[in-house]
Design an enzyme around this catalytic site. Structure first.
Site, short mmCIF file in Angstrom:
data_model
loop_
_atom_site.label_atom_id
_atom_site.label_comp_id
_atom_site.label_asym_id
_atom_site.label_seq_id
_atom_site.Cartn_x
_atom_site.Cartn_y
_atom_site.Cartn_z
CE LYS A 1 -12.97 -7.09 3.47
NZ LYS A 1 -12.45 -6.37 2.31
NE ARG B 1 -2.28 -7.57 -4.87
CZ ARG B 1 -3.05 -8.21 -3.74
NH1 ARG B 1 -2.35 -8.08 -2.41
NH2 ARG B 1 -4.48 -7.90 -4.05
CB SER C 1 -4.78 -6.61 4.35
OG SER C 1 -3.51 -5.16 3.85
CG HIS D 1 -1.92 -0.92 1.02
ND1 HIS D 1 -1.98 -1.81 2.49
CD2 HIS D 1 -3.17 -1.39 0.46
CE1 HIS D 1 -2.81 -2.47 2.25
NE2 HIS D 1 -3.37 -2.49 0.74
O1 PNS Z 1 -8.23 -2.74 -0.27
P1 PNS Z 1 -9.37 -3.12 -1.02
O2 PNS Z 1 -10.21 -3.81 -0.25
O3 PNS Z 1 -9.67 -3.86 -2.01
O4 PNS Z 1 -10.67 -1.70 -0.96
C1 PNS Z 1 -11.61 -2.32 -2.46
C2 PNS Z 1 -12.63 -0.94 -1.85
C3 PNS Z 1 -12.47 0.04 -0.37
C4 PNS Z 1 -12.03 -0.11 -3.32
C5 PNS Z 1 -14.20 -1.30 -2.19
O5 PNS Z 1 -14.67 -1.99 -1.55
C6 PNS Z 1 -15.28 0.32 -2.78
O6 PNS Z 1 -14.80 1.11 -3.22
N1 PNS Z 1 -15.96 0.12 -1.49
C7 PNS Z 1 -16.94 0.67 -1.43
C8 PNS Z 1 -17.87 0.83 -2.11
C9 PNS Z 1 -18.14 0.91 -3.32
O7 PNS Z 1 -18.43 2.21 -4.21
N2 PNS Z 1 -18.78 -0.14 -3.78
C10 PNS Z 1 -19.22 0.31 -5.39
C11 PNS Z 1 -18.14 0.14 -5.79
S1 PNS Z 1 -18.05 -0.16 -8.26
#
Ligand code: PNS
Length: 159
Positions: free
Chosen positions: A41, A90, A127, A17
């Site tokens: 979650k 990645r 993570s 990150h």
């Molecule tokens: O570190 P991660 O878990 O890959 O992050 C995921 C994240 C936070 C980017 C994704 O879950 C997100 O955008 N969540 C917000 C909810 C949202 O906007 N959902 C629609 C996505 S198209």
């Protein structure tokens, strides 16, 4: 002036990150790191703990700030005034899902998503794996910032 939003769960933040945030710090005038609040979650660290770890780790960059957000990422982008969302990639296995998110966010708001290739030396890092290794007694000191390593050790000592 361009603001980039770097979103994620950051449970906990890893050197992968930080690599993405560092690249953004070198490219954009203002960088907002967005920590998602996801009550459904199960997370190891609360959003306050994740924010505190990120703030300490990003303190060297005055133009990087860290916020928590609930709900849609595109609403967070609008609120913080970000023109760009930046995600790390990645490997190809990340690509399909990240492309889907990027296209949905584009559909919802028109916002641009940019992808940063993670450093090859950090490509295996996640993570989830860091937590698993720490929980099983492995050494994660080289995989996470010092404040995160300390927090993991403390959490393990109280498990
Ligand atoms: O570190 P991660 O878990 O890959 O992050 C995921 C994240 C936070 C980017 C994704 O879950 C997100 O955008 N969540 C917000 C909810 C949202 O906007 N959902 C629609 C996505 S198209």
């Amino acid at each position: 002036m361009t603001t980039a939003l770097v979103p994620g769960s950051f449970d906990p933040p890893t050197k992968g990150h930080l690599d993405v945030i560092a690249r953004c710090a070198g490219l954009y005038d203002r960088v907002v790191v967005g920590v998602v609040l996801n009550p459904s979650k199960q997370s190891m660290f609360t959003s306050e703990e994740r924010l505190a770890m990120l703030r300490e780790t990003c303190a060297e960059w005055p133009h990087v700030e860290c916020v928590a957000f609930a709900g849609l990422l595109v609403d967070c982008a609008r609120e913080v005034g970000a023109e760009v969302i930046v995600k790390g990639l990645r490997a190809m296995t990340d690509f399909d899902y990240e492309l889907q998110l990027a296209q949905m966010n584009r559909h919802l708001s028109g916002i641009v998503t940019m992808f940063v290739a993670t450093a090859p030396s950090l490509g295996y890092l996640s993570s989830s794996l860091v937590k698993e290794v720490a929980m099983l007694g492995g050494d994660v000191d080289e995989l996470v910032p010092p404040i995160v390593a300390a927090a993991l050790k403390e959490r393990m000592a109280h498990e």
